[in-house]
Motif scaffolding. Sequence first.
Motif, short mmCIF file in Angstrom:
data_model
loop_
_atom_site.label_atom_id
_atom_site.label_comp_id
_atom_site.label_asym_id
_atom_site.label_seq_id
_atom_site.Cartn_x
_atom_site.Cartn_y
_atom_site.Cartn_z
N ASN A 159 0.84 -1.20 0.00
CA ASN A 159 0.00 0.00 0.00
C ASN A 159 0.88 1.25 0.00
OD1 ASN A 159 -2.15 1.77 0.09
ND2 ASN A 159 -2.53 1.52 2.28
N TYR A 160 1.69 1.33 -1.04
CA TYR A 160 2.57 2.48 -1.24
C TYR A 160 3.48 2.71 -0.02
CZ TYR A 160 -0.09 3.50 -5.45
OH TYR A 160 -0.68 3.42 -6.69
N LEU A 161 4.20 1.63 0.33
CA LEU A 161 5.30 1.68 1.30
C LEU A 161 4.85 1.78 2.76
CD1 LEU A 161 7.72 4.07 -0.65
CD2 LEU A 161 7.51 1.58 -0.82
N ARG A 162 3.59 1.49 3.03
CA ARG A 162 3.13 1.49 4.42
C ARG A 162 3.43 0.16 5.09
NH1 ARG A 162 0.00 4.76 1.44
NH2 ARG A 162 -0.70 6.73 2.35
N GLY A 163 3.06 -0.94 4.43
CA GLY A 163 3.24 -2.24 5.02
C GLY A 163 2.63 -2.30 6.41
N LYS B 152 13.44 1.00 4.30
CA LYS B 152 14.54 1.60 3.54
C LYS B 152 14.06 2.80 2.73
CE LYS B 152 16.89 -2.87 3.05
NZ LYS B 152 17.33 -3.91 2.08
N PHE B 153 12.86 2.71 2.16
CA PHE B 153 12.31 3.82 1.38
C PHE B 153 12.08 5.05 2.26
CE2 PHE B 153 11.33 0.05 -0.99
CZ PHE B 153 11.33 0.41 -2.32
N HIS B 154 11.96 4.83 3.56
CA HIS B 154 11.78 5.92 4.51
C HIS B 154 13.12 6.44 5.03
CE1 HIS B 154 7.36 5.09 4.99
NE2 HIS B 154 7.77 3.93 4.49
N GLY B 155 14.22 5.85 4.54
CA GLY B 155 15.55 6.35 4.88
C GLY B 155 16.22 5.65 6.03
N SER B 156 15.83 4.40 6.32
CA SER B 156 16.40 3.72 7.49
C SER B 156 16.70 2.26 7.19
CB SER B 156 15.43 3.82 8.67
OG SER B 156 15.97 3.22 9.83
N THR C 119 2.15 9.36 0.57
CA THR C 119 2.11 10.13 1.83
C THR C 119 2.40 9.24 3.04
OG1 THR C 119 -0.27 9.81 2.01
CG2 THR C 119 0.50 11.79 0.89
N ALA C 120 2.84 8.00 2.78
CA ALA C 120 3.10 7.07 3.89
C ALA C 120 4.12 7.63 4.87
CB ALA C 120 3.58 5.73 3.33
N TYR C 121 5.14 8.29 4.37
CA TYR C 121 6.20 8.83 5.24
C TYR C 121 5.61 9.81 6.25
CZ TYR C 121 10.61 11.15 6.53
OH TYR C 121 11.67 11.67 7.22
N HIS C 122 4.80 10.74 5.77
CA HIS C 122 4.24 11.76 6.66
C HIS C 122 3.25 11.14 7.65
CE1 HIS C 122 5.71 13.94 3.12
NE2 HIS C 122 5.93 14.94 3.96
N GLU C 123 2.52 10.12 7.22
CA GLU C 123 1.57 9.47 8.12
C GLU C 123 2.28 8.73 9.24
OE1 GLU C 123 -0.93 6.92 5.86
OE2 GLU C 123 -1.54 8.50 4.47
N TRP D 97 5.62 8.81 10.30
CA TRP D 97 6.65 9.45 11.12
C TRP D 97 6.22 10.80 11.68
CZ3 TRP D 97 9.63 5.68 12.17
CH2 TRP D 97 9.89 4.70 11.21
N LEU D 98 5.31 11.48 11.00
CA LEU D 98 4.94 12.83 11.40
C LEU D 98 3.47 12.95 11.80
CD1 LEU D 98 6.83 14.75 8.58
CD2 LEU D 98 7.69 14.06 10.81
N ASN D 99 2.77 11.80 11.78
CA ASN D 99 1.36 11.76 12.20
C ASN D 99 0.50 12.73 11.41
OD1 ASN D 99 -0.73 10.67 13.74
ND2 ASN D 99 -0.60 12.30 15.27
N LYS D 100 0.78 12.81 10.11
CA LYS D 100 0.01 13.70 9.24
C LYS D 100 -0.77 12.86 8.24
CE LYS D 100 3.20 17.63 9.52
NZ LYS D 100 4.06 18.56 8.74
N LYS D 101 -2.07 12.84 8.37
CA LYS D 101 -2.92 12.09 7.46
C LYS D 101 -3.23 12.98 6.24
CE LYS D 101 -3.27 8.66 10.39
NZ LYS D 101 -2.61 7.36 10.12
N LEU D 102 -2.46 12.78 5.17
CA LEU D 102 -2.57 13.67 4.01
C LEU D 102 -3.50 13.12 2.93
CD1 LEU D 102 1.16 14.76 3.63
CD2 LEU D 102 -0.67 15.88 4.88
N ILE D 103 -3.96 11.89 3.10
CA ILE D 103 -4.84 11.30 2.11
C ILE D 103 -6.25 11.20 2.70
CG2 ILE D 103 -5.39 9.16 0.86
CD1 ILE D 103 -3.17 10.64 -0.43
#
Length: 574
Positions: free
Chosen positions: A27-31, A54-58, A186-190, A192-198
Amino acid sequence: MNKDQNNLPQPESWTPSEVETIKLKSNYLRGSIEESLNDELTGAIAADDTQLIKFHGSYQQSDRDLDDERKQSKLEPLYSFMIRARVPAGIASTEQWIAMDNLANSYGNNTLKLTTRQAFQLHGVVKKNLRQTMKGINDALLDSIAACGDVNRNVMSTSNEGLSLVVGELADFANTISEHLLPKTTAYHEIWLNKKLITEEQQDEEPIYGKTYLPRKFKIAIAVPPYNDTDVFANDIGLIAIVENSKLIGYNFAVGGGMGKTYGMPETYPRLADVIGFVRKEKALSVIEEIVKIQRDFGNRNNRKQARLKYTLDRIGSESFIKLLEFRLGFDLEPAKDYKFTSNGDVFGWKKAANGLWFLGLFIEHGRVKDTDELKLKQALREVAELKVCDFRLTGNQGLVLGKVATADKRKIQEILSRYYAGEYQKISGLRKHAIACVALNTCTMAFAEAERYLPDLVSKIELILAKNNLSTDDFLIRMTGCPNGCGRPFLGEIGLVGRAPGKYNLYLGAGFSGDRLNTLYKEMLSEEEILGCLEPLLQQYSKERQAKERFGDFLIRKEIVEPAQSVSIIKKG
């Protein structure tokens, strides 16, 4: 331009590898990354999530020095995470340097790693601190999106404006490329940053990458001759800046570079990029996007060890690749323009830019910013940052440039550096100045042998040989990695050492000093004593028999001590 689509290569149908399936179902890098982070019973995350994070930088890692001891005590490995920040062209502000320094102290292992891709790395971050650390990076107006994973990674560029009038423009373009090729999920923002952008009415989409992203990592670098300090030919796309009458007019495009190989698999190999033509600067971004899309469509999705663009290029052929690229672009590439690189190392010391500001190139051994009893480097650079009179520019050789310094502020910086004995590049041998080592043990899961923790000691022993032969001030490229994946670009070292087992290395010799020729395997499975035993007579011979201004790698080729390996090719359509 070839308008006959029937004569062009066609995509193959691949049986997807396990990682391809993980990406497709993610689901677009959420897993299940959210669930993994909330699992307090382990310091690790779920197996599939180790690919997605890894796609999130870790990267998930463990302290391999303690693995046996913890196993005997029936404890799981001491897991922690490396986080890599995305820093296009390696340029960070004073505030960003201080923020990364603070995060290293609060959540990492009290050190900063400056990478060979001009990025920051934090090491030793435990799972429970991942979110706070990611938030801290973003609060500093940095992020770690696409710093790792099967996407375009940190875009490199020559960062020292004291070297060329166009460096600032190149850095801006590196940032443009990086932003253009960022994943749109928007998985990264959801996470790590608790931002629901979708919203419920919206859906994620990846117009460039698609649901499964690229088959493998993708790297882009820019350099301006005569300085190849980003090793452009080691990248999937290398952009060679062409300057006429002090103005940037465009880029020679080099395509298909990559350093990694796998022991026991001759079908894997390091490769230098081919120069395929020249592109005017206003068209360069569209050419980059189309090359990325060709790799998306044609790259091997069955075997990750053959999934880089270099294998795609060799599979379909360079001329066919150019025809396919031009068909998709709707215009032809121009013939490559003349250029010349003379080195691929950093330039140390003060350099004055055309705008009157100063840039100071500093030696940072293997990019590790830390304090020791002998050298308070981390403290020194922190105090420089607190002056707020410069920015911080990471180089492709694990070095650092203090940039945009006014003449009136030079003395303040120099006083701090002198107090801590940092940056005394004048006292460092020509071998040590150009040494590169990857992290390797104790944290890298792929390392067979030491690199960063060992190379300084080995260099000290080689320096004794150099001193005996009046070579201490001569420049040599030496690079060491703990495995053949090539993170430290060992196959471009005049002396390359690649780990095979604890304390054992393969020795490669004869690369070009400007990064335009690979080195050649000389001997395998050498101990330290054997490495020194091989190098000493060669360096003695070099001292006595070299020609004027002849580099060590070129000498070894001329004397037929090693066979020349691949050099950069300029592909002409025929």
